[in-house]
Design a protein around this motif. Structure first.
Motif, mmCIF file in Angstrom:
data_model
loop_
_atom_site.group_PDB
_atom_site.id
_atom_site.type_symbol
_atom_site.label_atom_id
_atom_site.label_comp_id
_atom_site.label_asym_id
_atom_site.label_seq_id
_atom_site.Cartn_x
_atom_site.Cartn_y
_atom_site.Cartn_z
ATOM 1 N N ASN A 69 49.382 80.632 40.842
ATOM 2 C CA ASN A 69 49.353 79.881 39.588
ATOM 3 C C ASN A 69 48.522 78.620 39.730
ATOM 4 O O ASN A 69 47.844 78.205 38.790
ATOM 5 N N GLU A 70 48.557 78.016 40.915
ATOM 6 C CA GLU A 70 47.751 76.818 41.148
ATOM 7 C C GLU A 70 46.264 77.185 41.235
ATOM 8 O O GLU A 70 45.411 76.505 40.687
ATOM 9 N N ALA A 71 45.963 78.306 41.921
ATOM 10 C CA ALA A 71 44.557 78.694 42.096
ATOM 11 C C ALA A 71 43.934 79.127 40.761
ATOM 12 O O ALA A 71 42.759 78.884 40.525
ATOM 13 N N GLY A 72 44.725 79.787 39.914
ATOM 14 C CA GLY A 72 44.227 80.177 38.602
ATOM 15 C C GLY A 72 43.432 81.465 38.620
ATOM 16 O O GLY A 72 43.225 82.079 39.674
ATOM 17 N N PRO A 73 42.965 81.918 37.446
ATOM 18 C CA PRO A 73 42.320 83.228 37.346
ATOM 19 C C PRO A 73 40.957 83.334 38.022
ATOM 20 O O PRO A 73 40.524 84.425 38.366
ATOM 21 N N ASN A 74 40.289 82.209 38.218
ATOM 22 C CA ASN A 74 38.942 82.265 38.796
ATOM 23 C C ASN A 74 39.021 82.298 40.320
ATOM 24 O O ASN A 74 38.568 81.394 41.008
ATOM 25 N N THR A 75 39.635 83.348 40.833
ATOM 26 C CA THR A 75 39.891 83.435 42.271
ATOM 27 C C THR A 75 39.679 84.866 42.740
ATOM 28 O O THR A 75 40.019 85.804 42.030
ATOM 29 N N ILE A 76 39.109 85.031 43.919
ATOM 30 C CA ILE A 76 39.015 86.344 44.551
ATOM 31 C C ILE A 76 39.819 86.271 45.837
ATOM 32 O O ILE A 76 39.703 85.295 46.585
ATOM 33 N N ALA A 77 40.644 87.285 46.079
ATOM 34 C CA ALA A 77 41.513 87.224 47.252
ATOM 35 C C ALA A 77 41.327 88.433 48.152
ATOM 36 O O ALA A 77 40.964 89.522 47.702
ATOM 37 N N THR A 78 41.595 88.216 49.441
ATOM 38 C CA THR A 78 41.713 89.344 50.354
ATOM 39 C C THR A 78 43.112 89.257 50.948
ATOM 40 O O THR A 78 43.669 88.179 51.068
ATOM 41 N N VAL A 79 43.674 90.399 51.273
ATOM 42 C CA VAL A 79 45.008 90.364 51.860
ATOM 43 C C VAL A 79 45.070 91.287 53.065
ATOM 44 O O VAL A 79 44.597 92.415 53.019
ATOM 45 N N ALA A 80 45.615 90.760 54.148
ATOM 46 C CA ALA A 80 45.793 91.566 55.361
ATOM 47 C C ALA A 80 47.060 92.397 55.209
ATOM 48 O O ALA A 80 47.885 92.133 54.344
ATOM 49 N N THR A 81 47.196 93.383 56.059
ATOM 50 C CA THR A 81 48.426 94.171 56.058
ATOM 51 C C THR A 81 49.601 93.263 56.373
ATOM 52 O O THR A 81 49.471 92.319 57.125
ATOM 53 N N GLY A 82 50.718 93.577 55.772
ATOM 54 C CA GLY A 82 51.898 92.753 55.999
ATOM 55 C C GLY A 82 52.855 92.956 54.848
ATOM 56 O O GLY A 82 52.590 93.743 53.941
ATOM 57 N N CYS A 83 53.951 92.216 54.877
ATOM 58 C CA CYS A 83 54.929 92.318 53.785
ATOM 59 C C CYS A 83 54.237 92.130 52.435
ATOM 60 O O CYS A 83 54.469 92.884 51.499
ATOM 61 N N ILE B 176 37.757 81.383 46.796
ATOM 62 C CA ILE B 176 37.938 82.565 47.638
ATOM 63 C C ILE B 176 39.090 82.297 48.587
ATOM 64 O O ILE B 176 39.110 81.279 49.284
ATOM 65 N N MET B 177 40.040 83.198 48.554
ATOM 66 C CA MET B 177 41.231 82.991 49.375
ATOM 67 C C MET B 177 41.487 84.214 50.229
ATOM 68 O O MET B 177 41.226 85.338 49.807
ATOM 69 N N SER B 178 41.993 84.008 51.435
ATOM 70 C CA SER B 178 42.473 85.136 52.213
ATOM 71 C C SER B 178 43.952 84.897 52.501
ATOM 72 O O SER B 178 44.357 83.771 52.782
ATOM 73 N N PHE B 179 44.721 85.956 52.360
ATOM 74 C CA PHE B 179 46.166 85.853 52.561
ATOM 75 C C PHE B 179 46.558 86.721 53.747
ATOM 76 O O PHE B 179 46.068 87.841 53.892
ATOM 77 N N ALA B 180 47.448 86.213 54.559
ATOM 78 C CA ALA B 180 47.979 87.029 55.649
ATOM 79 C C ALA B 180 49.342 86.494 56.025
ATOM 80 O O ALA B 180 49.670 85.338 55.753
ATOM 81 N N GLY B 181 50.121 87.340 56.632
ATOM 82 C CA GLY B 181 51.423 86.898 57.124
ATOM 83 C C GLY B 181 51.252 86.222 58.465
ATOM 84 O O GLY B 181 50.130 85.943 58.887
ATOM 85 N N ASN C 261 41.349 91.515 59.715
ATOM 86 C CA ASN C 261 40.111 90.902 59.252
ATOM 87 C C ASN C 261 40.130 90.339 57.833
ATOM 88 O O ASN C 261 39.100 90.297 57.189
ATOM 89 N N ALA C 262 41.274 89.876 57.366
ATOM 90 C CA ALA C 262 41.314 89.283 56.021
ATOM 91 C C ALA C 262 40.320 88.129 55.908
ATOM 92 O O ALA C 262 39.598 87.998 54.917
ATOM 93 N N ALA C 263 40.250 87.312 56.955
ATOM 94 C CA ALA C 263 39.369 86.141 56.912
ATOM 95 C C ALA C 263 37.896 86.558 56.959
ATOM 96 O O ALA C 263 37.057 85.958 56.289
ATOM 97 N N SER C 264 37.574 87.620 57.729
ATOM 98 C CA SER C 264 36.178 88.076 57.797
ATOM 99 C C SER C 264 35.728 88.642 56.462
ATOM 100 O O SER C 264 34.604 88.396 56.019
#
Lengths: 89, 293
Positions: free
Chosen positions: B31-45, B92-97, B69-72
């Protein structure tokens, strides 16, 4: 089971489509709000993991389609306006 | 509630357990980042609970990468946007556990920091591999019982302290590093905003309790995150422009509570004796002294 047509590369174009899946069925305890006591601090809104708290004009209400009954809202409510009751089906 | 929050960027209907700390963190962050965001997510919960095909809980473009490689992948997106003359227009955000950040994804993350990509990495730390069944990782704290570090007659569970990920990241001389918890929502929002606004790589390490893995009541998640800060188990700080000597402690508890209060609420620490707790308390006292409070 409904058949799912798999897109090329598994690309999913329906953003937010998990809303189709109602997690409310997981619940064993149900939150209830005392509208008189509610001060609309919206702590419950911030702390709800499931986005199941909605703001109304004078208080809040719960979206029971998604509420999993974790009880965080009742615990964090500063005026104890929310109580958890056993779900009756 | 601001206008921006009227549309939730993280949809309901995800399959996280009741009381999951990650749910609170993700709603706040997206919600803070808003709609103008692209994300990557690593495996995890986070990945398995939000992207059960053909559904998704994400309202923003998301790519699921491999575990490491979420960050890559996020670096690649950043470079592609730069080539398209769209530099700095999109978050641009990368998410990982913690598994995907502390252990498996660390080399990719370190590489992203080193190449100075404008990516914000969010680490959602629940202190073990919860998705696969509570295996220990380098984020698991001393004394915690997990399925691969079980407590028993000859073992007190995990026997190593937690890896100081945020400090290691700060040592990469990157523009912004912060630690946050799900109990301090305003602080978390502020830190995510700062991380997104930073010109270069940033990391926000978010402490997110896990009722299933830590074996506590589902309504205690926020309380435990708060207690972790008040007992000194988890220190809230931020470091700007690679400043690692003079950390800005963003929340100093007025009077530190005894660590037993935090440990006794969780069954993963149920086997600890008073002596163990005293030992942990001593280590925390030393750590807090290092941080200057």
């Amino acid at each position: 089971m409904t058949k799912v047509k798999i897109t090329i590369g598994g690309i999913n174009k329906d953003a937010g489509s998990s809303k189709e899946y109602k997690t409310g069925g997981w619940r064993t305890m149900k939150p209830e709000v005392d509208v008189e006591k509610c001060i609309q601090c919206l702590k419950c809104f911030d702390y709800c993991p499931d986005g199941a708290v909605k703001k109304t004009d004078d208080a809040i209400e719960f979206d029971l389609d998604y509420c999993k009954g974790c009880g965080i809202c009742a615990k964090e409510c500063p005026v104890k306006a929310i109580v958890m009751k056993v779900e009756e089906k | 509630m601001s206008e921006k929050e009227d549309k939730e960027m993280f949809a309901s209907g995800h399959r996280m357990c009741a009381g999951c700390g990650e749910g609170i963190a993700m709603r706040t962050i997206l919600n803070e980042a808003g709609p103008n965001t692209i994300a990557t997510v690593a495996t995890g919960c986070l990945e398995v609970t939000t992207t059960a095909y053909p559904q998704t809980s994400w309202e923003i473009p998301l790519i699921h990468s491999a575990f490491e490689n979420a960050a890559s992948v996020a670096s690649g997106i950043e470079v592609a946007l730069k080539q398209m003359d769209k530099k700095g227009e999109t978050n641009i955000m990368s998410f990982a556990g913690d598994g995907g950040t502390f252990d498996i994804g660390f080399q990719a993350l370190s590489g992203m920091f080193e190449r100075k990509h404008n990516v914000t990495h969010i680490c959602l730390d629940n202190e073990a591999y919860m998705n696969t069944g509570i295996q220990r990782c380098s984020s698991t704290p001393y004394g915690a019982s997990t399925t691969t570090s079980p407590a028993g007659k000859f073992s007190i569970g995990e026997d190593r302290p937690k890896k100081p990920l945020a400090r290691i990241s700060a040592a990469h001389d990157i523009p912004y590093v912060a630690t946050a918890t799900i109990a301090h929502i305003k602080d978390l929002k502020k830190k995510v905003r700062k991380a997104l606004d930073a010109d270069g790589p940033a990391l926000v390490h978010v402490f997110a309790p896990c009722p299933t893995g830590w074996r506590h009541a589902s309504n205690d998640s926020v309380e435990l995150a708060r207690l972790a800060v008040e007992t000194g188990v988890f220190v809230l700080w931020e470091a700007e422009d690679g400043e690692i000597c003079d950390l800005n402690i963003t929340h100093k508890p007025k009077e530190r509570k005894p660590v037993g209060e935090y440990l006794k609420k969780q069954r993963r620490f149920a086997h600890l004796t008073e002596e163990h707790i005293e030992k942990i308390q001593k280590e925390i006292d030393e750590k807090c002294e290092q941080y200057g409070f």
